[in-house]
Design a protein around this motif. Structure first.
Motif, PDB file in Angstrom:
ATOM      1  N   THR A 121       0.811  -1.218   0.000  1.00 28.04           N
ATOM      2  CA  THR A 121       0.000   0.000   0.000  1.00 28.04           C
ATOM      3  C   THR A 121       0.843   1.265   0.000  1.00 28.04           C
ATOM      4  O   THR A 121       0.297   2.362   0.120  1.00 28.04           O
ATOM      5  N   THR A 122       2.170   1.136  -0.165  1.00 28.06           N
ATOM      6  CA  THR A 122       3.056   2.298  -0.101  1.00 28.06           C
ATOM      7  C   THR A 122       4.001   2.295  -1.290  1.00 28.06           C
ATOM      8  O   THR A 122       4.729   1.324  -1.516  1.00 28.06           O
ATOM      9  N   PHE A 123       3.984   3.396  -2.030  1.00 28.57           N
ATOM     10  CA  PHE A 123       4.729   3.463  -3.282  1.00 28.57           C
ATOM     11  C   PHE A 123       5.422   4.807  -3.448  1.00 28.57           C
ATOM     12  O   PHE A 123       5.048   5.798  -2.807  1.00 28.57           O
ATOM     13  N   ILE A 124       6.417   4.814  -4.311  1.00 28.83           N
ATOM     14  CA  ILE A 124       7.174   6.038  -4.593  1.00 28.83           C
ATOM     15  C   ILE A 124       6.980   6.385  -6.064  1.00 28.83           C
ATOM     16  O   ILE A 124       7.065   5.514  -6.933  1.00 28.83           O
ATOM     17  N   ARG A 125       6.703   7.665  -6.325  1.00 28.18           N
ATOM     18  CA  ARG A 125       6.559   8.116  -7.704  1.00 28.18           C
ATOM     19  C   ARG A 125       7.187   9.508  -7.830  1.00 28.18           C
ATOM     20  O   ARG A 125       7.291  10.243  -6.852  1.00 28.18           O
ATOM     21  N   PRO A 126       7.632   9.885  -9.028  1.00 22.66           N
ATOM     22  CA  PRO A 126       8.235  11.205  -9.209  1.00 22.66           C
ATOM     23  C   PRO A 126       7.169  12.294  -9.316  1.00 22.66           C
ATOM     24  O   PRO A 126       6.052  12.066  -9.775  1.00 22.66           O
ATOM     25  N   ILE A 127       7.529  13.489  -8.876  1.00 20.92           N
ATOM     26  CA  ILE A 127       6.684  14.666  -9.042  1.00 20.92           C
ATOM     27  C   ILE A 127       7.566  15.816  -9.520  1.00 20.92           C
ATOM     28  O   ILE A 127       8.793  15.706  -9.518  1.00 20.92           O
ATOM     29  N   HIS A 128       6.954  16.914  -9.927  1.00 20.71           N
ATOM     30  CA  HIS A 128       7.687  18.079 -10.424  1.00 20.71           C
ATOM     31  C   HIS A 128       8.684  17.677 -11.507  1.00 20.71           C
ATOM     32  O   HIS A 128       9.875  17.976 -11.437  1.00 20.71           O
ATOM     33  N   ALA A 129       8.153  16.954 -12.515  1.00 17.32           N
ATOM     34  CA  ALA A 129       8.953  16.522 -13.672  1.00 17.32           C
ATOM     35  C   ALA A 129      10.190  15.729 -13.271  1.00 17.32           C
ATOM     36  O   ALA A 129      11.233  15.808 -13.907  1.00 17.32           O
ATOM     37  N   ASN A 131      11.962  15.997 -10.482  1.00 18.44           N
ATOM     38  CA  ASN A 131      12.913  16.679  -9.618  1.00 18.44           C
ATOM     39  C   ASN A 131      12.715  16.364  -8.136  1.00 18.44           C
ATOM     40  O   ASN A 131      13.529  16.746  -7.308  1.00 18.44           O
ATOM     41  N   ALA A 132      11.624  15.679  -7.820  1.00 19.05           N
ATOM     42  CA  ALA A 132      11.375  15.259  -6.443  1.00 19.05           C
ATOM     43  C   ALA A 132      10.622  13.935  -6.478  1.00 19.05           C
ATOM     44  O   ALA A 132       9.961  13.602  -7.469  1.00 19.05           O
ATOM     45  N   HIS A 133      10.760  13.156  -5.404  1.00 22.98           N
ATOM     46  CA  HIS A 133      10.061  11.893  -5.290  1.00 22.98           C
ATOM     47  C   HIS A 133       9.065  11.973  -4.150  1.00 22.98           C
ATOM     48  O   HIS A 133       9.349  12.559  -3.093  1.00 22.98           O
ATOM     49  N   CYS A 134       7.904  11.386  -4.358  1.00 20.37           N
ATOM     50  CA  CYS A 134       6.827  11.435  -3.375  1.00 20.37           C
ATOM     51  C   CYS A 134       6.494  10.018  -2.922  1.00 20.37           C
ATOM     52  O   CYS A 134       6.321   9.119  -3.745  1.00 20.37           O
ATOM     53  N   THR A 135       6.427   9.813  -1.610  1.00 19.31           N
ATOM     54  CA  THR A 135       6.017   8.528  -1.050  1.00 19.31           C
ATOM     55  C   THR A 135       4.539   8.596  -0.707  1.00 19.31           C
ATOM     56  O   THR A 135       4.104   9.453   0.056  1.00 19.31           O
ATOM     57  N   LEU A 136       3.766   7.684  -1.288  1.00 20.90           N
ATOM     58  CA  LEU A 136       2.314   7.671  -1.103  1.00 20.90           C
ATOM     59  C   LEU A 136       1.899   6.430  -0.336  1.00 20.90           C
ATOM     60  O   LEU A 136       2.226   5.314  -0.734  1.00 20.90           O
ATOM     61  N   ARG A 137       1.186   6.632   0.766  1.00 19.66           N
ATOM     62  CA  ARG A 137       0.647   5.508   1.538  1.00 19.66           C
ATOM     63  C   ARG A 137      -0.874   5.575   1.471  1.00 19.66           C
ATOM     64  O   ARG A 137      -1.475   6.582   1.844  1.00 19.66           O
ATOM     65  N   LEU A 138      -1.491   4.500   1.006  1.00 15.45           N
ATOM     66  CA  LEU A 138      -2.935   4.485   0.833  1.00 15.45           C
ATOM     67  C   LEU A 138      -3.651   4.334   2.180  1.00 15.45           C
ATOM     68  O   LEU A 138      -3.254   3.517   3.018  1.00 15.45           O
ATOM     69  N   ARG A 139      -4.689   5.104   2.351  1.00 15.10           N
ATOM     70  CA  ARG A 139      -5.514   4.978   3.550  1.00 15.10           C
ATOM     71  C   ARG A 139      -6.370   3.717   3.453  1.00 15.10           C
ATOM     72  O   ARG A 139      -6.648   3.223   2.356  1.00 15.10           O
ATOM     73  N   PRO A 140      -6.819   3.180   4.597  1.00 15.34           N
ATOM     74  CA  PRO A 140      -7.631   1.945   4.573  1.00 15.34           C
ATOM     75  C   PRO A 140      -8.851   2.032   3.664  1.00 15.34           C
ATOM     76  O   PRO A 140      -9.234   1.045   3.029  1.00 15.34           O
TER      77      PRO A 140
END
Length: 319
Positions: A121-129, A131-140
């Motif tokens: 339920t937790t993934f990393i994806r790029p943001i701002h073309a 230049n930064a990486h975002c860690t996303l954790r899904l809520r229940p």
């Protein structure tokens, strides 16, 4: 938790990025089922079944799946959907064409351009073309729905093969939609490696000025055994084909050597080459952004410098 991995294939050959895509699926955890859909594609299924981590392989052969029409393939996926919690496809034109349709039909949670997996339920994806990486954790509340993921294969190491191939189960592949139909295709004869799998890539940008000048890039690619790429500027100007576009809205590549000729280095293009091991830039503007990220930079006129480089390579090969 059950994962369905959609295998991309062309001309009865499994896509080279498949072992990397499989690594992302394995990091999620849980049984992995691979779907190979098409017509007369048993050879592709055998190839995919050889890789470690594949629990089962579903082979869906039917004329309706021959050309990978998104609506037909989505109809097939909807039949299989109740058995799976995660659906994975590559972040390529193929995957971007299929997964959004499936997600909309399932009202599924969707994450795109995944470059890292922490858990189911937790993934990393790029943001701002990129230049930064975002860690996303899904809520229940979101994990109660199916999860559709497009993954950047270049961000993951390839999975090795296994001694015992996964079992192959043939299923009914017939799934036809009246929303669209396949008419025709004029395949291009590719003499060079594909951008997604090439170890060496040479690309031209707006600095090529006109279509005829792009022949210099093609010649260099032929001599180097490289794939040919281009920036969006070059594609929009008609200097190169859209299939050669590298960048945020094109293809994400990870070659060992990337040669940028006449490319200024717009942020959208740099997002597509961040995983290149060595970047060599030729640009006559000393302030071009490409110079700041290149491992080797040459501030020179590419129409003079590139032929001289090729001549020197020819000389070294003869010695």
């Amino acid at each position: 938790m059950n994962i369905l991995l959609l295998a991309e294939h062309r001309q009865n050959r499994l896509a080279a990025h498949f072992p990397r895509l499989l690594t992302a699926a394995r990091q999620i955890g849980g049984p992995i089922t691979v779907l190979v859909a098409g017509e007369a594609c048993l050879e592709v299924a055998y190839a995919a079944a050889q890789f470690s981590g594949v629990t089962e392989l579903l082979l869906a052969e039917h004329a309706s799946q021959k050309e990978g029409v998104a609506e037909n393939l989505c109809a097939l996926l909807l039949r299989l959907a109740p058995e799976f919690t995660h659906f994975i496809a590559p972040a390529t034109p193929f995957g971007r064409h299929i997964l959004p349709r499936l997600a909309a039909s399932l009202q599924a949670t969707t994450l795109t351009e995944i470059i890292g997996v922490i858990d189911a339920t937790t993934f990393i994806r790029p943001i701002h073309a990129g230049n930064a990486h975002c860690t996303l954790r899904l809520r229940p509340a979101f994990t109660a729905h199916p999860l559709c993921l497009t993954v950047r294969p270049t961000s993951f190491a390839p999975t090795p093969t296994q001694t015992q191939p996964a079992p192959i189960q043939k299923i009914d592949g017939k799934a036809e939609s009246d929303l669209s139909r396949w008419i025709d295709q004029a395949p291009r004869q590719e003499e060079r490696p594909h951008l997604n799998s090439a170890q060496v890539v040479i690309a031209g940008g707006g600095g090529m000025e006109k279509a005829g000048n792009f022949d210099l890039i093609t010649e260099a690619a032929h001599r180097l055994g490289a794939a040919v790429g281009a920036t969006r500027t070059a594609v929009d100007a008609g200097l190169a084909a859209s299939t050669q576009q590298i960048g945020q809205t094109g293809q994400i590549i990870a070659p060992k050597i990337y040669i940028a000729a006449g490319i200024s280095g717009a942020i959208q293009h740099l997002a597509g080459i961040k995983d290149a091991k060595t970047i060599f830039a030729i640009n006559n503007d000393p302030h071009a952004p490409i110079h700041t990220i290149a491992d080797f930079s040459l501030t020179a006129d590419l129409f003079t410098a590139l032929p001289e480089i090729l001549q020197e390579l020819d000389r070294l090969q003869k010695e």
